[in-house]
Design a protein around this motif. Sequence first.
Motif, PDB file in Angstrom:
ATOM      1  N   ARG A 233       0.818  -1.218   0.000  1.00  0.00           N
ATOM      2  CA  ARG A 233       0.000   0.000   0.000  1.00  0.00           C
ATOM      3  C   ARG A 233       0.850   1.266   0.000  1.00  0.00           C
ATOM      4  O   ARG A 233       0.492   2.271  -0.602  1.00  0.00           O
ATOM      5  CB  ARG A 233      -0.935  -0.015   1.215  1.00  0.00           C
ATOM      6  N   THR A 236       2.912   1.408  -3.820  1.00  0.00           N
ATOM      7  CA  THR A 236       2.222   1.265  -5.092  1.00  0.00           C
ATOM      8  C   THR A 236       2.078   2.611  -5.800  1.00  0.00           C
ATOM      9  O   THR A 236       1.569   3.566  -5.212  1.00  0.00           O
ATOM     10  CB  THR A 236       0.814   0.676  -4.886  1.00  0.00           C
ATOM     11  N   ARG A 238       0.418   5.505  -7.836  1.00  0.00           N
ATOM     12  CA  ARG A 238      -0.986   5.890  -7.940  1.00  0.00           C
ATOM     13  C   ARG A 238      -1.132   7.044  -8.917  1.00  0.00           C
ATOM     14  O   ARG A 238      -0.243   7.884  -9.035  1.00  0.00           O
ATOM     15  CB  ARG A 238      -1.543   6.319  -6.573  1.00  0.00           C
ATOM     16  N   GLY A 241      -5.160   8.825  -7.267  1.00  0.00           N
ATOM     17  CA  GLY A 241      -5.630   7.961  -6.193  1.00  0.00           C
ATOM     18  C   GLY A 241      -5.809   6.506  -6.559  1.00  0.00           C
ATOM     19  O   GLY A 241      -5.992   5.664  -5.677  1.00  0.00           O
ATOM     20  N   GLU A 242      -5.748   6.175  -7.844  1.00  0.00           N
ATOM     21  CA  GLU A 242      -5.957   4.797  -8.281  1.00  0.00           C
ATOM     22  C   GLU A 242      -4.628   4.054  -8.359  1.00  0.00           C
ATOM     23  O   GLU A 242      -3.677   4.528  -9.001  1.00  0.00           O
ATOM     24  CB  GLU A 242      -6.637   4.768  -9.656  1.00  0.00           C
ATOM     25  N   GLU A 243      -4.542   2.896  -7.712  1.00  0.00           N
ATOM     26  CA  GLU A 243      -3.320   2.103  -7.752  1.00  0.00           C
ATOM     27  C   GLU A 243      -3.050   1.578  -9.158  1.00  0.00           C
ATOM     28  O   GLU A 243      -3.970   1.167  -9.864  1.00  0.00           O
ATOM     29  CB  GLU A 243      -3.427   0.916  -6.787  1.00  0.00           C
ATOM     30  N   GLU A 276       0.345  14.802 -11.046  1.00  0.00           N
ATOM     31  CA  GLU A 276      -0.082  13.426 -10.774  1.00  0.00           C
ATOM     32  C   GLU A 276       0.735  12.427 -11.593  1.00  0.00           C
ATOM     33  O   GLU A 276       1.145  11.377 -11.088  1.00  0.00           O
ATOM     34  CB  GLU A 276      -1.570  13.273 -11.105  1.00  0.00           C
ATOM     35  N   ALA A 280       3.354   9.546 -10.229  1.00  0.00           N
ATOM     36  CA  ALA A 280       3.116   8.129 -10.530  1.00  0.00           C
ATOM     37  C   ALA A 280       4.361   7.481 -11.119  1.00  0.00           C
ATOM     38  O   ALA A 280       4.747   6.370 -10.735  1.00  0.00           O
ATOM     39  CB  ALA A 280       1.940   7.992 -11.492  1.00  0.00           C
TER      40      ALA A 280
END
Length: 411
Positions: A233, A236, A238, A241-243, A276, A280
């Motif tokens: 967790r 990961t 993201r 907010g999405e893995e 973002e 990522a």
Amino acid sequence: MRCAVWLLALVCSATVLASPLTEAKRTLQNGRPEERAEAVRNLIGYKKEKSAASVVLAHLAKETDDKVKEAIWEFLKSLKDEKARKMVVRRIFKYEDADTRAQLLIVAWSYKTPEGEKAVLKGLSDEAWEVRQTAAELIAKAKDEKRSVAFQKEAILKLIKVMPSDENARSRRAMRIALWVLTGQDFGCDRRKWKKWWKKAEPIYGTPDYGKKYKKGPGMTGVILDDDVPTSRKKTPRFFGEEIKKGRVIFVIDVSGSMGLKAESGRVKLEVVREELINAIKAMDKRYKFNIIFYSTGVAKWRPNLQKATKENKKAAIEFIKGRPAAGMTNIHGALKLAMEDAEVKLIILLTDGQPTVGITDKEKILEDVRRWNKYRRIQINTIGLKGEDVDPDFLRRLAEQNKGTSKTVR
């Protein structure tokens, strides 16, 4: 007497004209798609199966509608007549369309006949990767479906022969999985090791002694079957907010003119997306491979192929991200098409703040094309919509749902 004979002839003629086969011939030639599909389904259970199958197979080469084809596969699977089934199998490799050959292999496999199984083995050497992949996936079911040990042995030998030299990553991987499912062993793409092992294992394959000597391992060496990257967790990567759990990902990012406007949060939309995206990519380790596509009126790809998430590649990607301005219209169709041409990608993340405005803009056509492109690729597509007047959440939701993905709208 003459009147009686004439009336009898008229009745017989009307009966012939009303037969399902006669009706199917006429409808397949001139009917609308829904009428053609119904006419084919009406042939299920028709007593002259070989004649009916001959008509349907002759029409198949020129049929383009997916719903009609679904009816054709349903009809062909329903055949019980041995001669009709053999005719279907004989014609599989006469069709030029790869999808037709692949679907006919599925039909042939459903017959559970030696002829159908031989056709599937032949499919492993087809020129189209979609057909080879389909053949391998069918063979992987052989043990669970209790196909003969003789067939399983023949399939293993054929897989060992063709798998290492298959140039397509997807069909080669399907073959490797089939070998693992049947044998419980994995020697990668090393044909020499496979042949050496099979020489010892073949005599006892299918016997209790095989299970005692060759116990199935927990998984395939170097291959994660579901393409997920093991994650925690905290680490990961993201994106909004999405893995990101798939290890081969392409970010497909809208950089049209409207992305230069402010979002509801008060920040410029493209600035938010850049932040973002950079975060990522920074969070990815070397197990990941990624690429970036920016689209507006045109479509621009960062690199020709997926790149490993090395320190150097991540640095170069971040420079690419920072240098792209917001301008132009929204070519969603072109961007998705380019992304899906990649041979390795397993996850596409599409982000937009609007609707398709250039290229192919018909949303139903976009959904239809993506379904067709993804029929054998099985790429997961996640969608992210930036909240505003122009974005169409329903279209993005349908695009994601039809391709095993998730959809969300963000501010």
